[in-house]
Write a protein that holds these residues in place. Structure first.
Motif, PDB file in Angstrom:
ATOM      1  N   ARG A  32      66.944  49.229 -94.013  1.00 31.15           N
ATOM      2  CA  ARG A  32      67.319  49.372 -95.428  1.00 31.15           C
ATOM      3  C   ARG A  32      68.713  48.788 -95.631  1.00 31.15           C
ATOM      4  O   ARG A  32      69.530  48.752 -94.696  1.00 31.15           O
ATOM      5  N   ASP A  33      68.970  48.379 -96.862  1.00 22.66           N
ATOM      6  CA  ASP A  33      70.323  47.919 -97.194  1.00 22.66           C
ATOM      7  C   ASP A  33      71.325  49.032 -96.898  1.00 22.66           C
ATOM      8  O   ASP A  33      71.043  50.216 -97.141  1.00 22.66           O
ATOM      9  N   THR A  34      72.483  48.645 -96.399  1.00 19.38           N
ATOM     10  CA  THR A  34      73.562  49.594 -96.144  1.00 19.38           C
ATOM     11  C   THR A  34      74.141  50.093 -97.463  1.00 19.38           C
ATOM     12  O   THR A  34      74.492  51.261 -97.609  1.00 19.38           O
ATOM     13  N   GLU A  35      74.248  49.185 -98.402  1.00 17.66           N
ATOM     14  CA  GLU A  35      74.652  49.458 -99.782  1.00 17.66           C
ATOM     15  C   GLU A  35      73.719  48.624-100.652  1.00 17.66           C
ATOM     16  O   GLU A  35      73.114  47.671-100.139  1.00 17.66           O
ATOM     17  N   PRO A  36      73.597  48.915-101.909  1.00 19.35           N
ATOM     18  CA  PRO A  36      72.689  48.120-102.746  1.00 19.35           C
ATOM     19  C   PRO A  36      72.989  46.620-102.638  1.00 19.35           C
ATOM     20  O   PRO A  36      74.113  46.179-102.864  1.00 19.35           O
ATOM     21  N   GLY A  37      71.976  45.854-102.208  1.00 17.38           N
ATOM     22  CA  GLY A  37      72.100  44.403-102.104  1.00 17.38           C
ATOM     23  C   GLY A  37      72.877  43.908-100.899  1.00 17.38           C
ATOM     24  O   GLY A  37      73.103  42.706-100.764  1.00 17.38           O
ATOM     25  N   LEU A  38      73.292  44.800-100.004  1.00 20.70           N
ATOM     26  CA  LEU A  38      74.103  44.418 -98.839  1.00 20.70           C
ATOM     27  C   LEU A  38      73.539  45.030 -97.568  1.00 20.70           C
ATOM     28  O   LEU A  38      73.434  46.253 -97.452  1.00 20.70           O
ATOM     29  N   LEU A  39      73.195  44.162 -96.636  1.00 23.06           N
ATOM     30  CA  LEU A  39      72.811  44.606 -95.298  1.00 23.06           C
ATOM     31  C   LEU A  39      73.997  44.358 -94.380  1.00 23.06           C
ATOM     32  O   LEU A  39      74.443  43.215 -94.218  1.00 23.06           O
ATOM     33  N   ARG A  40      74.523  45.419 -93.811  1.00 20.55           N
ATOM     34  CA  ARG A  40      75.628  45.297 -92.859  1.00 20.55           C
ATOM     35  C   ARG A  40      75.059  45.560 -91.466  1.00 20.55           C
ATOM     36  O   ARG A  40      74.307  46.516 -91.265  1.00 20.55           O
ATOM     37  N   THR A  41      75.421  44.695 -90.530  1.00 17.80           N
ATOM     38  CA  THR A  41      75.001  44.892 -89.140  1.00 17.80           C
ATOM     39  C   THR A  41      76.198  44.726 -88.218  1.00 17.80           C
ATOM     40  O   THR A  41      77.223  44.143 -88.592  1.00 17.80           O
ATOM     41  N   ARG A  42      76.035  45.260 -87.039  1.00 13.61           N
ATOM     42  CA  ARG A  42      77.020  45.063 -85.972  1.00 13.61           C
ATOM     43  C   ARG A  42      76.324  44.225 -84.903  1.00 13.61           C
ATOM     44  O   ARG A  42      75.226  44.556 -84.459  1.00 13.61           O
ATOM     45  N   MET A  43      76.982  43.146 -84.528  1.00 17.08           N
ATOM     46  CA  MET A  43      76.444  42.253 -83.506  1.00 17.08           C
ATOM     47  C   MET A  43      77.384  42.300 -82.308  1.00 17.08           C
ATOM     48  O   MET A  43      78.608  42.238 -82.466  1.00 17.08           O
ATOM     49  N   ARG A  44      76.796  42.425 -81.143  1.00 11.43           N
ATOM     50  CA  ARG A  44      77.580  42.340 -79.902  1.00 11.43           C
ATOM     51  C   ARG A  44      77.024  41.186 -79.088  1.00 11.43           C
ATOM     52  O   ARG A  44      75.832  41.113 -78.819  1.00 11.43           O
ATOM     53  N   TYR A  45      77.927  40.287 -78.748  1.00 12.06           N
ATOM     54  CA  TYR A  45      77.594  39.144 -77.910  1.00 12.06           C
ATOM     55  C   TYR A  45      78.272  39.289 -76.555  1.00 12.06           C
ATOM     56  O   TYR A  45      79.429  39.707 -76.477  1.00 12.06           O
TER      57      TYR A  45
END
Length: 175
Positions: free
Chosen positions: A139-152
């Motif tokens: 689900r979107d983190t906030e309306p219209g915004l998907l926030r993710t954390r990426m670890r490389y």
């Protein structure tokens, strides 16, 4: 009985130079030179992440995947594992033509750690907007915004940083 101390004669053969300090200096000098340039490595890693964000924003799966090692692994936000650059590229081509077609990503590097001089762990935050849908369970983190954390996990090979592994985790919306 103790063995005699080890000494070298200097170039003029007028005084004795103890071996231990000379060897210690050579070791420290060679170690300092071997570590490369951490500040430049950080800039290179920041640039790699920026180029990848530009590729996302262009919907270019080839460019987005180009810095993955041939044998890299990638875990996406729903836990699917993709093995090898080719599979990573194919999966991103699919999402760039469906759910994330026309989406825009703003990527911020949160932290870079060098456990070894040729290994980097890069933590980023991705903020994706303009998507037409999301995978099941996301689900979107906030309306219209998907926030993710990426670890490389990255490795410097022949002077180039390559992504060995990546894991993307969605940030859940506030309750």
């Amino acid at each position: 009985m103790l063995p005699p101390p080890l000494f070298l004669l200097d170039g003029h053969m007028t005084r004795l130079v103890p071996v231990a300090p000379v060897l210690a200096w050579l070791f420290l000098f060679s170690t300092a030179c071997a570590h490369g340039n951490p500040a430049q490595d950080e800039r290179d890693l920041q640039q790699l992440v920026a180029v990848q964000a530009e590729a996302w924003n262009s919907g270019d799966a080839v460019a987005w995947s180009k810095d993955f090692a041939q044998d890299a692994d990638f875990i996406n936000i729903v836990g699917s594992v993709f093995e090898g650059r080719e599979q990573i590229e194919q999966r991103h081509a699919a999402i760039f033509s469906t759910l994330f077609k026309g989406s825009q990503a703003k990527v911020t590097v949160r932290k870079i750690v060098f456990p070894q001089e040729d290994i980097a762990v890069v933590d980023t935050t991705h903020e994706v907007t303009g998507h037409s849908g999301l995978p099941p369970g996301v689900r979107d983190t906030e309306p219209g915004l998907l926030r993710t954390r990426m670890r490389y996990v990255m490795q410097k090979r022949s002077g180039q940083w390559r992504i060995l592994a990546g894991q993307n985790t969605d940030v859940k919306p506030a309750p």
